[in-house]
Scaffold this motif. Structure first.
Motif, PDB file in Angstrom:
ATOM      1  N   MET A   1       4.874 -10.452  -7.467  1.00  0.00           N
ATOM      2  CA  MET A   1       4.347  -8.484  -7.446  1.00  0.00           C
ATOM      3  C   MET A   1       3.614  -8.942  -8.982  1.00  0.00           C
ATOM      4  O   MET A   1       3.101  -9.557  -9.234  1.00  0.00           O
ATOM      5  CB  MET A   1       6.026  -7.704  -7.557  1.00  0.00           C
ATOM      6  N   SER A   2       2.997  -7.904  -8.747  1.00  0.00           N
ATOM      7  CA  SER A   2       1.683  -7.452 -10.135  1.00  0.00           C
ATOM      8  C   SER A   2       2.263  -8.047 -11.174  1.00  0.00           C
ATOM      9  O   SER A   2       1.254  -8.710 -11.537  1.00  0.00           O
ATOM     10  CB  SER A   2       1.682  -5.860 -10.228  1.00  0.00           C
ATOM     11  N   GLY A   3       3.707  -8.460 -12.094  1.00  0.00           N
ATOM     12  CA  GLY A   3       3.481  -8.641 -12.662  1.00  0.00           C
ATOM     13  C   GLY A   3       3.833 -10.208 -13.509  1.00  0.00           C
ATOM     14  O   GLY A   3       3.858 -10.978 -14.157  1.00  0.00           O
TER      15      GLY A   3
ATOM     16  N   SER B   1       0.690  -1.661  -0.297  1.00  0.00           N
ATOM     17  CA  SER B   1       0.004   0.144  -0.067  1.00  0.00           C
ATOM     18  C   SER B   1       0.587   1.260   0.140  1.00  0.00           C
ATOM     19  O   SER B   1       0.708   2.270   0.274  1.00  0.00           O
ATOM     20  CB  SER B   1      -0.856   0.167   1.421  1.00  0.00           C
ATOM     21  N   LYS B   2       1.945   0.720  -0.708  1.00  0.00           N
ATOM     22  CA  LYS B   2       2.899   2.218  -0.788  1.00  0.00           C
ATOM     23  C   LYS B   2       2.902   3.497  -1.026  1.00  0.00           C
ATOM     24  O   LYS B   2       1.726   3.309  -2.297  1.00  0.00           O
ATOM     25  CB  LYS B   2       4.579   1.716  -1.010  1.00  0.00           C
ATOM     26  N   GLY B   3       2.345   4.764  -0.705  1.00  0.00           N
ATOM     27  CA  GLY B   3       2.145   5.764  -1.651  1.00  0.00           C
ATOM     28  C   GLY B   3       0.071   5.786  -2.109  1.00  0.00           C
ATOM     29  O   GLY B   3      -0.301   6.571  -3.122  1.00  0.00           O
TER      30      GLY B   3
ATOM     31  N   VAL C   1       2.992 -13.215  -2.086  1.00  0.00           N
ATOM     32  CA  VAL C   1       2.886 -12.362  -2.844  1.00  0.00           C
ATOM     33  C   VAL C   1       2.599 -10.971  -2.421  1.00  0.00           C
ATOM     34  O   VAL C   1       1.789 -10.896  -1.718  1.00  0.00           O
ATOM     35  CB  VAL C   1       2.035 -13.319  -3.735  1.00  0.00           C
ATOM     36  N   ARG C   2       3.350  -9.916  -3.159  1.00  0.00           N
ATOM     37  CA  ARG C   2       3.468  -9.020  -2.830  1.00  0.00           C
ATOM     38  C   ARG C   2       2.699  -7.954  -3.764  1.00  0.00           C
ATOM     39  O   ARG C   2       3.455  -7.593  -4.715  1.00  0.00           O
ATOM     40  CB  ARG C   2       4.695  -8.173  -2.211  1.00  0.00           C
ATOM     41  N   VAL C   3       1.787  -7.792  -3.631  1.00  0.00           N
ATOM     42  CA  VAL C   3       0.565  -6.570  -5.208  1.00  0.00           C
ATOM     43  C   VAL C   3       0.334  -5.612  -4.260  1.00  0.00           C
ATOM     44  O   VAL C   3      -0.599  -5.272  -3.243  1.00  0.00           O
ATOM     45  CB  VAL C   3      -0.624  -7.639  -5.079  1.00  0.00           C
ATOM     46  N   GLY C   4       1.155  -4.195  -5.278  1.00  0.00           N
ATOM     47  CA  GLY C   4       0.464  -3.478  -5.630  1.00  0.00           C
ATOM     48  C   GLY C   4      -0.287  -3.195  -6.181  1.00  0.00           C
ATOM     49  O   GLY C   4      -1.627  -2.859  -6.346  1.00  0.00           O
ATOM     50  N   THR C   5       0.883  -3.204  -7.626  1.00  0.00           N
ATOM     51  CA  THR C   5      -0.204  -1.475  -8.687  1.00  0.00           C
ATOM     52  C   THR C   5      -1.784  -3.065  -8.918  1.00  0.00           C
ATOM     53  O   THR C   5      -2.841  -2.062  -8.961  1.00  0.00           O
ATOM     54  CB  THR C   5       0.531  -2.093 -10.102  1.00  0.00           C
ATOM     55  N   ALA C   6      -2.220  -4.058  -8.853  1.00  0.00           N
ATOM     56  CA  ALA C   6      -2.236  -4.563  -9.290  1.00  0.00           C
ATOM     57  C   ALA C   6      -3.709  -4.840  -8.919  1.00  0.00           C
ATOM     58  O   ALA C   6      -5.080  -5.099  -8.724  1.00  0.00           O
ATOM     59  CB  ALA C   6      -2.696  -5.940  -9.051  1.00  0.00           C
TER      60      ALA C   6
HETATM   61  C1  LIG Z   1       6.315  -1.776  -5.036  1.00  0.00           C
HETATM   62  C2  LIG Z   1       6.596  -3.217  -4.373  1.00  0.00           C
HETATM   63  C3  LIG Z   1       5.664  -4.417  -4.690  1.00  0.00           C
HETATM   64  C4  LIG Z   1       4.327  -4.357  -5.615  1.00  0.00           C
HETATM   65  O1  LIG Z   1       4.702  -4.173  -7.097  1.00  0.00           O
HETATM   66  P1  LIG Z   1       3.791  -3.743  -7.694  1.00  0.00           P
HETATM   67  O2  LIG Z   1       4.515  -3.924  -8.854  1.00  0.00           O
HETATM   68  O3  LIG Z   1       3.174  -3.314  -7.646  1.00  0.00           O
HETATM   69  O4  LIG Z   1       2.734  -5.255  -7.325  1.00  0.00           O
HETATM   70  C5  LIG Z   1       6.413  -5.514  -4.061  1.00  0.00           C
HETATM   71  N1  LIG Z   1       8.380  -5.943  -3.665  1.00  0.00           N
HETATM   72  C6  LIG Z   1       8.261  -4.349  -3.365  1.00  0.00           C
HETATM   73  C7  LIG Z   1       9.194  -4.857  -2.153  1.00  0.00           C
HETATM   74  C8  LIG Z   1       7.758  -3.472  -3.602  1.00  0.00           C
HETATM   75  O5  LIG Z   1       8.931  -1.977  -3.186  1.00  0.00           O
END
Ligand SMILES: *Cc1c(COP(=O)(O)O)cnc(C)c1O
Length: 238
Positions: free
Chosen positions: A205-207, A36-38, A220-225
Motif C-alpha cells: 500500500m502507500s506505506g 479510490s475509497k472516500g 500494489v494497492r495505493v490510496g493515500t499516496a
Molecule cells: C485503503 C486500502 C488500501 C490503500 O491504503 P493506503 O495506505 O491509503 O495506500 C489498500 N488495500 C486495502 C485493502 C485498503 O482497504
C-alpha cells in the motif's frame, strides 16, 4: 504549493520504478491499483486520465455508484474496477455488477455466493484469495488462515464462474512488513504449483509498496499516496 494529482501519480510511478530497479524487476510487471475509497468520482476520473486505469474500492455501494458515474461520463480509457474490501454475501450482487476482480475472497460461503451471482449475471469473475498473514484475529481486515486455505482454494478452482488469479494480503501494520510479504510469496509459489496461471500477488500500500515489490508483488494497492489523506480513519478499513 498544492500537490497536484499529476505530481502524486508521477511520484508513485517513480517509487515503483525505483523499487523495481532495486529488485532487478521490470516495472511493466507491476499493476498500480488506485484505491479510490472516500474519493469523489470527479477526482477519480482525473487519475484515470493520468493513466491509472485500475481502480479499487472497499465498499460495495460506494464502488457501484462511482463506477456507474464514471461509466456515464464515457471515459476513455474505461477503468477496470477491483474490489479490495471485506465483502458480505448480501453485497456480492452489487460487487459483481461493477468489479472485474475481487481481491478479498476469504471464506467458503463467499466462494459459492460469488460463483452463483457471476453465473446469474452471465459473467466470470477474477478472484484472489486473501490470506491472513499474522494469525491474529482481525475481523475488520479479513483473510483466510492457513488451516482453511486449501479448502477455499479447492472451492474456487471447482467454481465454473470464478477464475483463480492469485493471492492478496494486507501486511500487519505493527511491524516490519517484509517477513509477512515473504510468507505471502511462499503461499503464491505453492498455489502456482497447482494452478500455474494464478500469478497475481496483490500486496503493498502507500506505506510499504517498496517492500512488497522487493518480495515479488505484482499488484500494489495505493490510496493515500495517489489521492492525499482520507478524511476519516474509519474509511481505511470497512
Ligand atoms: C485503503 C486500502 C488500501 C490503500 O491504503 P493506503 O495506505 O491509503 O495506500 C489498500 N488495500 C486495502 C485493502 C485498503 O482497504
Amino acid at each position: 504549493m498544492k500537490t497536484t494529482a499529476e505530481q502524486r501519480v508521477n511520484d508513485v510511478r517513480g517509487r515503483i520504478a525505483s523499487a523495481c530497479t532495486a529488485a532487478g524487476r521490470d516495472p511493466a510487471e507491476i499493476t498500480l491499483v488506485g484505491v479510490s475509497k472516500g474519493v469523489p468520482a470527479d477526482r477519480v476520473a482525473e487519475i484515470l486520465t493520468l493513466g491509472v486505469v485500475d481502480l479499487g474500492e472497499n465498499k460495495a455501494q460506494e464502488g457501484a455508484a462511482k463506477a456507474a458515474q464514471i461509466a456515464e461520463w464515457g471515459m476513455d480509457p474505461a477503468p477496470r474496477w477491483h474490489f479490495v474490501g471485506q465483502l458480505q454475501r448480501n453485497k456480492a450482487r452489487t460487487v459483481v455488477g461493477f468489479a472485474s476482480m475481487v481481491h478479498s475472497v476469504d471464506r467458503l460461503v463467499l466462494v459459492s455466493t460469488l460463483d452463483s451471482v457471476a453465473r446469474q449475471q452471465g459473467t466470470t469473475l477474477d478472484v484472489l484469495i486473501q490470506i491472513d498473514l499474522d494469525g491474529q484475529d482481525h475481523p475488520a481486515r479479513g483473510g483466510v488462515g492457513p488451516p482453511d486455505l486449501s479448502a477455499v482454494t479447492e472451492a474456487v478452482l471447482a467454481s465454473d464462474h470464478l477464475v483463480l488469479c492469485g493471492v492478496m494480503a494486507v501486511a500487519p501494520t505493527e511491524a516490519d512488513p517484509r517477513p509477512a510479504f515473504d510468507r505471502l510469496i511462499g503461499y503464491s509459489t505453492s498455489l502456482q504449483r497447482i494452478q500455474p496461471s494464478a500469478t497475481v500477488v496483490s500486496a503493498g500500500m502507500s506505506g510499504d509498496l517498496e517492500a512488497a515489490i522487493s518480495a515479488g508483488a505484482t499488484h500494489v494497492r495505493v490510496g493515500t499516496a495517489l489521492f492525499g489523506a482520507r478524511k476519516l480513519a474509519s474509511e481505511y478499513q470497512t
